[in-house]
Design an enzyme around this catalytic site. Structure first.
Site, PDB file in Angstrom:
ATOM      1  N   ASN A   9       0.882  -1.168   0.000  1.00 42.52           N
ATOM      2  CA  ASN A   9       0.000   0.000   0.000  1.00 42.52           C
ATOM      3  C   ASN A   9       0.916   1.214   0.000  1.00 42.52           C
ATOM      4  O   ASN A   9       1.491   1.560   1.025  1.00 42.52           O
ATOM      5  CB  ASN A   9      -0.891  -0.034   1.258  1.00 42.52           C
ATOM      6  N   LYS A  11       0.216   4.252  -0.322  1.00 39.96           N
ATOM      7  CA  LYS A  11      -0.388   5.475   0.243  1.00 39.96           C
ATOM      8  C   LYS A  11      -0.087   6.654  -0.683  1.00 39.96           C
ATOM      9  O   LYS A  11      -0.013   6.465  -1.901  1.00 39.96           O
ATOM     10  CB  LYS A  11       0.106   5.703   1.677  1.00 39.96           C
ATOM     11  N   HIS A  94      -9.479   1.401   4.863  1.00 43.14           N
ATOM     12  CA  HIS A  94      -8.204   1.626   5.549  1.00 43.14           C
ATOM     13  C   HIS A  94      -8.407   2.614   6.699  1.00 43.14           C
ATOM     14  O   HIS A  94      -9.151   3.582   6.569  1.00 43.14           O
ATOM     15  CB  HIS A  94      -7.144   2.146   4.573  1.00 43.14           C
ATOM     16  N   GLU A  96      -6.700   4.977   7.820  1.00 44.86           N
ATOM     17  CA  GLU A  96      -6.403   6.388   7.545  1.00 44.86           C
ATOM     18  C   GLU A  96      -7.595   7.072   6.886  1.00 44.86           C
ATOM     19  O   GLU A  96      -7.849   8.255   7.116  1.00 44.86           O
ATOM     20  CB  GLU A  96      -5.139   6.491   6.672  1.00 44.86           C
ATOM     21  N   GLU A 166      -5.565  -4.686  10.679  1.00 47.02           N
ATOM     22  CA  GLU A 166      -4.528  -3.673  10.868  1.00 47.02           C
ATOM     23  C   GLU A 166      -4.779  -2.917  12.171  1.00 47.02           C
ATOM     24  O   GLU A 166      -5.569  -1.966  12.196  1.00 47.02           O
ATOM     25  CB  GLU A 166      -4.543  -2.686   9.694  1.00 47.02           C
ATOM     26  N   GLY A 172       2.527   2.344  10.724  1.00 45.03           N
ATOM     27  CA  GLY A 172       3.518   3.405  10.547  1.00 45.03           C
ATOM     28  C   GLY A 172       4.234   3.797  11.828  1.00 45.03           C
ATOM     29  O   GLY A 172       4.931   4.802  11.875  1.00 45.03           O
ATOM     30  N   SER A 212       3.347  -2.089  10.442  1.00 44.99           N
ATOM     31  CA  SER A 212       4.795  -2.225  10.676  1.00 44.99           C
ATOM     32  C   SER A 212       5.304  -3.634  10.392  1.00 44.99           C
ATOM     33  O   SER A 212       6.160  -4.134  11.121  1.00 44.99           O
ATOM     34  CB  SER A 212       5.158  -1.767  12.090  1.00 44.99           C
TER      35      SER A 212
HETATM   36  P1  PGA Z   1       2.832   0.264   7.652  1.00 44.69           P
HETATM   37  O1  PGA Z   1       1.364   0.497   7.034  1.00 44.69           O
HETATM   38  O2  PGA Z   1       3.338  -1.043   7.090  1.00 44.69           O
HETATM   39  O3  PGA Z   1       3.634   1.439   7.173  1.00 44.69           O
HETATM   40  O4  PGA Z   1       2.668   0.216   9.119  1.00 44.69           O
HETATM   41  C1  PGA Z   1       0.473  -0.576   6.836  1.00 44.69           C
HETATM   42  C2  PGA Z   1      -0.820  -0.055   6.247  1.00 44.69           C
HETATM   43  O5  PGA Z   1      -1.241   1.053   6.596  1.00 44.69           O
HETATM   44  O6  PGA Z   1      -1.451  -0.729   5.410  1.00 44.69           O
END
Ligand code: PGA
Length: 249
Positions: A9, A11, A94, A96, A166, A172, A212
């Site tokens: 992803n 982003k 997601h 976010e 998640e 992140g 992560s």
């Molecule tokens: P990350 O993000 O691996 O940077 O923690 C995962 C995601 O948001 O899908």
């Protein structure tokens, strides 16, 4: 069918030029054969990347789609448009987007329907915040996200759906859920699928872990019985790291 899967992803990262450089590098390696790979990219990159790189073992996808079919919705991109640009899948729900765009379960369910109509595969994300976990609400949060969203779908629709657990506190942040923590939740989600949809669906649905996930922890996570792979944010921006994760099964 349940399948070892690793999806990136990106982003809101990488210009088209940077994406081309990433792909040239990534495709110069031998990709693992028995792993379904995907990369969900910004809308602007879908056509170019799918024209050049969509193949059986690597699917190009989007990170969102509109809840509407078409019409006067300035700035929105429909599921049909994504499919016509060559996307094969789309991330829905997601955290976010739930947070910054206030996407509700009702809206997410509409997006799922639009994606199904456009024949896109769906990666539906769910997960709790740290406050919710600490308040003992893990199970109720996941149940709500599941039952008010994809839990309402028919058994047939589940052929197109992959789930991604998640935990918001792990995204992140460099704080991964331990393999045991992640496995516990994945088993809980599979149980929900068995109870609310069908035991056959629970057996067949791919459930990814995201948050992560890196080359140094992927192997342990992916070795858990209910973890079928990962949804990878930060580490998917580096071809070598992404590949190392894909080879962690
Ligand atoms: P990350 O993000 O691996 O940077 O923690 C995962 C995601 O948001 O899908």
């Amino acid at each position: 069918m349940r399948q070892n899967t690793v999806v990136g992803n990106w982003k809101m990262n990488l210009t088209l030029e940077e994406a081309k450089i990433f792909m040239l590098n990534f495709m110069s390696y031998d990709l693992p054969k028995r792993v379904q790979l995907g990369i969900c990219v910004p809308f602007t990159h879908i056509y170019y990347l799918s024209e050049n790189y969509n193949q059986v073992s690597l699917k190009i996808g989007a990170q969102n789609c509109s809840r509407h079919e078409k019409g006067a919705f300035t700035g929105e991109v429909s599921a049909q448009m994504l499919a016509s640009a060559g996307a094969e899948m789309v991330i829905i729900g997601h955290s976010e987007r739930r947070k910054y765009q206030s996407e509700s379960e009702e809206e997410l369910l509409q997006k799922i329907h639009r994606a199904l109509e456009a024949d896109l595969d769906i990666i539906y994300c769910l997960g709790e915040t740290l406050e919710e976990r600490e308040a003992g609400q893990l199970q109720s949060v996941l149940e709500r996200q599941f039952l008010e969203g994809p839990g309402k779908l028919s058994k047939e629709a589940w052929e197109s759906i992959t789930l991604a657990y998640e935990p918001v506190w792990a995204i992140g942040t460099g704080k991964t859920a331990t393999p045991e923590q992640a496995e516990e939740v994945h088993a809980m989600i599979r149980q929900l699928l068995a109870e609310k949809v069908a035991s056959e669906t629970a057996e067949k649905t791919t459930i990814l872990y995201g948050g992560s996930c890196k080359p140094n922890n992927a192997e342990e996570l992916f070795s858990q019985p209910n973890i079928d792979g990962g949804l990878i944010g930060g580490a998917s921006l580096n071809a070598e790291d992404f590949l190392a994760i894909a080879k962690s099964f």
